[in-house]
Scaffold this motif. Structure first.
Motif, mmCIF file in Angstrom:
data_model
loop_
_atom_site.group_PDB
_atom_site.id
_atom_site.type_symbol
_atom_site.label_atom_id
_atom_site.label_comp_id
_atom_site.label_asym_id
_atom_site.label_seq_id
_atom_site.Cartn_x
_atom_site.Cartn_y
_atom_site.Cartn_z
ATOM 1 N N ASP A 169 -6.322 -7.593 2.437
ATOM 2 C CA ASP A 169 -6.325 -6.163 2.736
ATOM 3 C C ASP A 169 -6.725 -5.375 1.499
ATOM 4 O O ASP A 169 -6.114 -5.522 0.435
ATOM 5 C CB ASP A 169 -4.941 -5.713 3.198
ATOM 6 C CG ASP A 169 -4.581 -6.307 4.554
ATOM 7 O OD1 ASP A 169 -5.463 -6.362 5.423
ATOM 8 O OD2 ASP A 169 -3.419 -6.719 4.725
ATOM 9 N N ARG B 145 -10.599 -6.954 5.181
ATOM 10 C CA ARG B 145 -10.090 -5.797 5.924
ATOM 11 C C ARG B 145 -10.032 -4.626 4.947
ATOM 12 O O ARG B 145 -9.361 -4.703 3.920
ATOM 13 C CB ARG B 145 -8.718 -6.098 6.504
ATOM 14 C CG ARG B 145 -8.778 -7.105 7.646
ATOM 15 C CD ARG B 145 -7.403 -7.410 8.220
ATOM 16 N NE ARG B 145 -6.470 -7.945 7.234
ATOM 17 C CZ ARG B 145 -6.411 -9.222 6.848
ATOM 18 N NH1 ARG B 145 -7.250 -10.096 7.350
ATOM 19 N NH2 ARG B 145 -5.522 -9.622 5.968
ATOM 20 N N TYR C 87 -1.337 -3.297 -0.480
ATOM 21 C CA TYR C 87 -2.698 -3.848 -0.424
ATOM 22 C C TYR C 87 -2.883 -4.942 -1.467
ATOM 23 O O TYR C 87 -2.282 -4.917 -2.537
ATOM 24 C CB TYR C 87 -3.736 -2.738 -0.646
ATOM 25 C CG TYR C 87 -3.799 -1.786 0.521
ATOM 26 C CD1 TYR C 87 -4.613 -2.052 1.609
ATOM 27 C CD2 TYR C 87 -3.013 -0.636 0.552
ATOM 28 C CE1 TYR C 87 -4.654 -1.189 2.694
ATOM 29 C CE2 TYR C 87 -3.047 0.229 1.631
ATOM 30 C CZ TYR C 87 -3.864 -0.056 2.701
ATOM 31 O OH TYR C 87 -3.899 0.789 3.777
#
Length: 151
Positions: free
Chosen positions: A2, A31, A48
């Motif tokens: 992420d 992503r 993240y």
């Protein structure tokens, strides 16, 4: 993986860079969340795997006003173990070319973050050159990420 890309843009160049970088990273199955800096709080970064920050440089080597609140939070956030990359647009006719990139890198390091690759600084690039610079930057990022995750 992420990834969040945070940017601030006045003329649209840094936003364009953020969009190109996001598209390139999504091509390699990452992503990606893309947000304007005024929509983000530094504490969000913790969730993240990688954080990219893009900013233009204002005046004589200063951060733009739109980034100041986020930056103040960033300076007080523990970023230990977080991976970063910084990018931004500048104008080489100024003494401090794309200084915002340097300021952000220094701050991230000071808070324990790891800069994965040297910051990308663009200088009034043509659209073709801007696209190519961002693509090459993403290639460096993905190669560096592969090394990080391999260990």
């Amino acid at each position: 993986m992420d990834i969040i890309i945070i940017y601030t843009s006045m003329t649209g160049t840094t936003e364009q860079m953020a969009n190109i970088i996001a598209e390139e990273l999504m091509k390699v199955d990452k992503r990606v969340v893309l947000k304007d800096s005024i929509e983000v709080q530094a504490e969000e970064l913790i969730s993240y795997d990688m954080i990219l920050i893009g900013s233009y440089t204002w005046g004589d080597g200063e951060l733009p006003d739109e980034l100041v609140d986020f930056y103040d939070e960033l300076r007080h956030t523990d970023l230990t173990g977080k991976i970063f990359a910084i990018f931004g647009a500048g104008d080489s006719s100024y003494t401090h070319f794309a200084k915002a990139v340097d300021i952000l890198e220094e701050t991230v390091k000071g808070q324990g973050g790891r800069i994965l690759v040297d910051g990308l600084k663009t200088d009034r690039e043509s659209e073709d050159n801007l696209n190519e610079s961002c693509r090459l930057y993403c290639k460096k990022l993905t190669q560096a990420l592969e090394l990080v995750w391999a260990h």
